[in-house]
Design a protein around this motif. Sequence first.
Motif, PDB file in Angstrom:
ATOM      1  N   TRP A  58      50.407  32.827  34.440  1.00  0.00           N
ATOM      2  CA  TRP A  58      49.209  33.151  35.186  1.00  0.00           C
ATOM      3  C   TRP A  58      48.189  32.035  34.624  1.00  0.00           C
ATOM      4  CZ3 TRP A  58      46.144  37.986  37.189  1.00  0.00           C
ATOM      5  CH2 TRP A  58      47.090  38.507  37.929  1.00  0.00           C
ATOM      6  N   PHE A  97      45.508  37.645  43.791  1.00  0.00           N
ATOM      7  CA  PHE A  97      44.853  37.842  42.636  1.00  0.00           C
ATOM      8  C   PHE A  97      44.881  36.771  41.698  1.00  0.00           C
ATOM      9  CE2 PHE A  97      47.140  41.878  43.804  1.00  0.00           C
ATOM     10  CZ  PHE A  97      46.423  42.785  43.584  1.00  0.00           C
ATOM     11  N   PHE A  99      43.581  35.410  37.678  1.00  0.00           N
ATOM     12  CA  PHE A  99      43.559  36.047  36.332  1.00  0.00           C
ATOM     13  C   PHE A  99      41.986  36.012  35.995  1.00  0.00           C
ATOM     14  CE2 PHE A  99      44.136  35.606  31.677  1.00  0.00           C
ATOM     15  CZ  PHE A  99      44.483  37.004  31.383  1.00  0.00           C
ATOM     16  N   ARG A 100      41.412  34.942  36.261  1.00  0.00           N
ATOM     17  CA  ARG A 100      39.975  34.689  36.116  1.00  0.00           C
ATOM     18  C   ARG A 100      39.270  34.334  37.245  1.00  0.00           C
ATOM     19  NH1 ARG A 100      40.343  37.334  32.146  1.00  0.00           N
ATOM     20  NH2 ARG A 100      40.504  36.593  30.299  1.00  0.00           N
ATOM     21  N   SER A 101      38.141  34.663  37.783  1.00  0.00           N
ATOM     22  CA  SER A 101      37.386  34.172  38.975  1.00  0.00           C
ATOM     23  C   SER A 101      37.228  32.659  39.295  1.00  0.00           C
ATOM     24  CB  SER A 101      35.876  34.748  38.948  1.00  0.00           C
ATOM     25  OG  SER A 101      35.160  34.098  37.766  1.00  0.00           O
ATOM     26  N   HIS A 138      40.669  41.808  39.549  1.00  0.00           N
ATOM     27  CA  HIS A 138      41.327  40.616  39.831  1.00  0.00           C
ATOM     28  C   HIS A 138      41.611  40.132  41.360  1.00  0.00           C
ATOM     29  CE1 HIS A 138      41.459  41.424  35.559  1.00  0.00           C
ATOM     30  NE2 HIS A 138      41.364  40.103  35.534  1.00  0.00           N
TER      31      HIS A 138
END
Length: 148
Positions: A58, A97, A99-101, A138
């Motif tokens: 990820w 999804f 993990f971070r925007s 997420h």
Amino acid sequence: MASSDRIVAEARGWIGTPYRHQASLKGVGCDCLGLVRGVWRGLLGPEPETAPPYSASWAESAAGGTDPMAEAARRHLVAMPCPDAGYEPAAGDILLFAFRSHLPAKHCALASGAGTMIHAHDGAAVTEVALTRWWRRHLAHVFRFPDA
């Protein structure tokens, strides 16, 4: 036509398939993308393009401003409203999804009902789980199979 009932039934047929990075063979092994690819084949026939090699991590990023999984999804799937616009995923939707925007999408699943999804992840077999608050935070993109 791929109805939501057919999509969910096809995805549930993969439950119990062991996790295998970059694989897509029901009952033998698959990863999250391999699950979606297998459901596509089960419903629509041959895949529209070959997935390129990709990392299981990820933490892997992509070239600035790119989101390879979402870009491929836009080429072959129907985009639904942005998750942060209050859209509630429906059975049969494909969920991506991040993990971070600011990072590209690195995981995918199929919505299976009100607040549930089917997915494959490292260390476990394909399973149906709750679409918890963590997953919802997420959720970066939602798509549907063509003609679903």
